[in-house]
Design an enzyme around this catalytic site. Structure first.
Site, PDB file in Angstrom:
ATOM      1  N   GLY A 198       8.181   7.078   7.284  1.00 21.97           N
ATOM      2  CA  GLY A 198       9.582   6.560   7.057  1.00 21.97           C
ATOM      3  C   GLY A 198       9.476   6.693   5.784  1.00 21.97           C
ATOM      4  O   GLY A 198       8.240   6.493   5.169  1.00 21.97           O
TER       5      GLY A 198
ATOM      6  N   GLY B  42       7.899  15.333  12.800  1.00 14.06           N
ATOM      7  CA  GLY B  42       7.739  16.484  12.410  1.00 14.06           C
ATOM      8  C   GLY B  42       5.492  16.914  12.688  1.00 14.06           C
ATOM      9  O   GLY B  42       5.707  16.985  11.003  1.00 14.06           O
TER      10      GLY B  42
ATOM     11  N   ASP C  43       0.287   5.853   7.796  1.00 19.35           N
ATOM     12  CA  ASP C  43      -0.991   6.046   9.136  1.00 19.35           C
ATOM     13  C   ASP C  43      -0.740   7.125   9.690  1.00 19.35           C
ATOM     14  O   ASP C  43      -1.541   7.766   9.480  1.00 19.35           O
ATOM     15  CB  ASP C  43      -0.911   4.727   9.604  1.00 19.35           C
ATOM     16  CG  ASP C  43      -1.633   4.613  10.942  1.00 19.35           C
ATOM     17  OD1 ASP C  43      -3.579   4.948  10.504  1.00 19.35           O
ATOM     18  OD2 ASP C  43      -1.306   4.394  11.786  1.00 19.35           O
ATOM     19  N   GLY C  44       0.540   7.486   9.992  1.00 23.71           N
ATOM     20  CA  GLY C  44       0.967   8.286  10.782  1.00 23.71           C
ATOM     21  C   GLY C  44       0.441   9.725  10.080  1.00 23.71           C
ATOM     22  O   GLY C  44       0.026  10.733  11.002  1.00 23.71           O
TER      23      GLY C  44
ATOM     24  N   THR D  55       3.023   3.124   2.466  1.00 30.24           N
ATOM     25  CA  THR D  55       4.443   1.954   3.694  1.00 30.24           C
ATOM     26  C   THR D  55       4.317   0.994   3.525  1.00 30.24           C
ATOM     27  O   THR D  55       3.108   0.396   2.403  1.00 30.24           O
ATOM     28  CB  THR D  55       3.168   2.180   5.416  1.00 30.24           C
ATOM     29  OG1 THR D  55       3.846   1.099   5.986  1.00 30.24           O
ATOM     30  CG2 THR D  55       1.412   1.856   4.897  1.00 30.24           C
ATOM     31  N   ILE D  56       5.421   0.540   3.657  1.00 31.14           N
ATOM     32  CA  ILE D  56       5.803  -0.975   2.998  1.00 31.14           C
ATOM     33  C   ILE D  56       4.865  -2.354   4.193  1.00 31.14           C
ATOM     34  O   ILE D  56       4.427  -3.179   3.333  1.00 31.14           O
ATOM     35  CB  ILE D  56       7.440  -1.092   3.808  1.00 31.14           C
ATOM     36  CG1 ILE D  56       7.297  -1.435   5.090  1.00 31.14           C
ATOM     37  CG2 ILE D  56       8.268  -0.411   2.893  1.00 31.14           C
ATOM     38  CD1 ILE D  56       8.889  -1.535   5.901  1.00 31.14           C
ATOM     39  N   ASP D  57       4.476  -1.571   5.025  1.00 25.88           N
ATOM     40  CA  ASP D  57       3.685  -2.006   5.983  1.00 25.88           C
ATOM     41  C   ASP D  57       1.986  -2.931   5.412  1.00 25.88           C
ATOM     42  O   ASP D  57       1.222  -3.972   5.939  1.00 25.88           O
ATOM     43  CB  ASP D  57       3.459  -1.390   7.489  1.00 25.88           C
ATOM     44  CG  ASP D  57       4.780  -0.956   8.382  1.00 25.88           C
ATOM     45  OD1 ASP D  57       5.606  -1.531   7.842  1.00 25.88           O
ATOM     46  OD2 ASP D  57       4.493  -0.015   9.375  1.00 25.88           O
TER      47      ASP D  57
ATOM     48  N   ASP E 246      -0.904  -1.665   6.117  1.00 25.56           N
ATOM     49  CA  ASP E 246      -1.778  -1.413   6.701  1.00 25.56           C
ATOM     50  C   ASP E 246      -2.709  -0.955   6.135  1.00 25.56           C
ATOM     51  O   ASP E 246      -3.590   0.150   7.505  1.00 25.56           O
ATOM     52  CB  ASP E 246      -1.107  -1.403   8.343  1.00 25.56           C
ATOM     53  CG  ASP E 246      -0.155   0.039   8.059  1.00 25.56           C
ATOM     54  OD1 ASP E 246      -0.252   0.975   7.338  1.00 25.56           O
ATOM     55  OD2 ASP E 246       0.204  -0.079   9.375  1.00 25.56           O
TER      56      ASP E 246
ATOM     57  N   ARG F  17       5.079  -2.997  11.960  1.00 26.71           N
ATOM     58  CA  ARG F  17       3.924  -2.711  12.974  1.00 26.71           C
ATOM     59  C   ARG F  17       3.072  -3.308  13.615  1.00 26.71           C
ATOM     60  O   ARG F  17       3.783  -4.926  13.750  1.00 26.71           O
ATOM     61  CB  ARG F  17       3.909  -1.634  12.524  1.00 26.71           C
ATOM     62  CG  ARG F  17       4.305   0.184  11.888  1.00 26.71           C
ATOM     63  CD  ARG F  17       4.477   1.490  12.648  1.00 26.71           C
ATOM     64  NE  ARG F  17       3.467   1.644  12.004  1.00 26.71           N
ATOM     65  CZ  ARG F  17       2.330   2.670  12.509  1.00 26.71           C
ATOM     66  NH1 ARG F  17       2.627   2.453  13.581  1.00 26.71           N
ATOM     67  NH2 ARG F  17       1.345   2.647  11.354  1.00 26.71           N
TER      68      ARG F  17
ATOM     69  N   ARG G 113      13.223  -1.396   3.780  1.00 23.85           N
ATOM     70  CA  ARG G 113      12.993   0.105   2.916  1.00 23.85           C
ATOM     71  C   ARG G 113      13.480   0.584   2.444  1.00 23.85           C
ATOM     72  O   ARG G 113      13.007   1.769   1.215  1.00 23.85           O
ATOM     73  CB  ARG G 113      12.597   1.352   4.435  1.00 23.85           C
ATOM     74  CG  ARG G 113      11.627   0.282   5.372  1.00 23.85           C
ATOM     75  CD  ARG G 113      10.849   1.736   5.771  1.00 23.85           C
ATOM     76  NE  ARG G 113      11.440   3.089   6.203  1.00 23.85           N
ATOM     77  CZ  ARG G 113      11.397   3.543   7.598  1.00 23.85           C
ATOM     78  NH1 ARG G 113      11.064   2.929   8.351  1.00 23.85           N
ATOM     79  NH2 ARG G 113      11.992   4.170   8.434  1.00 23.85           N
TER      80      ARG G 113
END
Ligand code: F6P
Length: 359
Positions: A13, A77, A117-118, A139-141, A143, A185, A286
């Site tokens: 993202g 992807g 993370d991903g 990441t905005i999360d 985490d 998340r 975001r």
């Protein structure tokens, strides 16, 4: 000193600050006489060479303050598991050897992979297949455990706090309960940070399963003390005790987090009789210009990543360990999520301010 040929991509993202990282990577590299090639659309560009283009001084001019990514991004992807649907059957195909082959054929010395993370898990998988990679934590999360903070988080918290501030006027004027769902998340960093900064009354986060009776108790206590409105901040991953995460089914058969605020609002209205509304802030969190904090962090991450490349410290991720930027092994960086600590200062502060976690 060898003049490096570095590839760079942005995966997963988008997050405010991506362009600032790209600018810092490019300028730091070009100023050392290195070459920088941008890969469009995350890792997909590693399979399709038409997606590659040189990052020049001109390409990164005036982009520090812009949201999004000039490279575009993609969260489907993954060359290690490309999703294929045939006759209604889904399967995943590993085309990473092709990505490694393209990488070598184009004589890249290494890849700077900007992702959460991903995407960093994909980076780690590709690193194990032989691609020299340095990760940058986006990441905005917020985490990722290995860095104090990821870029994008501060901007998301600022946007969410601004939204909570604005909700106060309607909540107070109408004597309503307003429930706002924030991203994050499986971690409650955005919700707890914006909730405290925006003076929420109830904050529901994945780390602390909640009880509806406790949430309503807080609202009714406020009612009894003459405060006829309440603001409930709800992380998208929050769950009631013994309950499941709330998801929305997507057309491709996958689930995404979302919908908990509606459920919470209905239950509050049913139990308290108070008029209650819900909203989901969604991708507003975001977007937009990165805050000054995120710009600086992103520029520092980008410059540090090139420094690590120059030192040959591939297989690592840049991490912010104030006051320094340090390198942590990529594998360790993606091994675990950073969750809001239950006994940490941030939870404690919220409780001391009289905020309820519904527990
Ligand atoms: O990881 C960033 C994030 O914005 C999460 O907070 C959210 O759950 C998810 O991405 C949403 O992803 P998408 O944009 O694919 O719906």
């Amino acid at each position: 000193m060898k003049k490096l040929r570095i590839a760079v991509n942005t995966g997963g993202g988008d997050a405010p600050g991506l362009n600032a990282v790209l600018r810092a990577v490019t300028l730091t590299a070009l100023n050392r006489g290195f070459e920088v090639i941008g890969i469009r659309k995350g890792y997909l560009g590693l399979l399709d060479t038409s997606q590659l283009f040189p990052l020049t001084y001109d390409a990164v001019r005036g982009i520090t303050h812009l949201g999004g990514s000039i490279l575009g991004t993609n969260n489907r992807g993954n060359p290690l598991a490309v999703r294929v649907v045939e006759n209604g059957q889904e399967r995943f195909v590993d085309v990473s050897d092709q990505a490694v082959e393209t990488f070598r054929r184009l004589r890249f010395d290494g890849l700077i992979a900007i992702g959460g993370d991903g995407s960093l898990k994909i980076a780690n998988g590709l690193a194990q297949k032989g691609i020299p990679i340095i990760g940058v934590p986006k990441t905005i999360d917020n985490d990722l455990a290995a860095t104090l903070v990821t870029f994008g988080f501060d901007t998301a918290v600022a946007t969410a706090t601004d939204a909570i501030d604005k909700l106060h006027s309607t909540a107070e004027s109408h004597d309503r309960v307003l429930v706002v769902e924030l991203m994050g998340r499986h971690c409650g960093w955005i919700a707890i940070s914006a909730g405290i900064a925006g003076s929420a009354d109830v904050i529901l986060i994945p780390e602390i399963p909640f009880r509806f009776d406790k949430v309503c108790e807080k609202i009714m206590d406020r009612e009894a003390s003459g405060r006829h409105f309440s603001i409930v901040v709800c992380a998208e991953g929050a769950t009631p005790v013994g309950g499941e995460i709330t998801v929305v089914a997507m057309t491709d058969g996958r689930d995404r987090l979302g919908g908990i605020a509606d459920k919470v609002a209905l239950e509050i209205e049913r139990r308290t009789g108070k008029e209650t509304r819900s909203l989901t802030l969604g991708h507003l969190q975001r977007g937009g210009q990165p805050t000054a904090f995120d710009r600086l962090l992103s520029l520092r991450f980008g410059a540090a990543a090139v420094r690590l490349a120059e030192e040959g410290r591939w297989g690592t991720m840049v991490a912010y360990d104030p006051p320094d930027m340090v390198a942590v092994p990529l594998e360790a960086a993606v091994a675990s999520l950073k969750r809001v600590p239950l006994d940490g200062d941030i939870v404690r502060t919220a409780r001391e301010l009289g905020m309820s976690f519904g527990d």
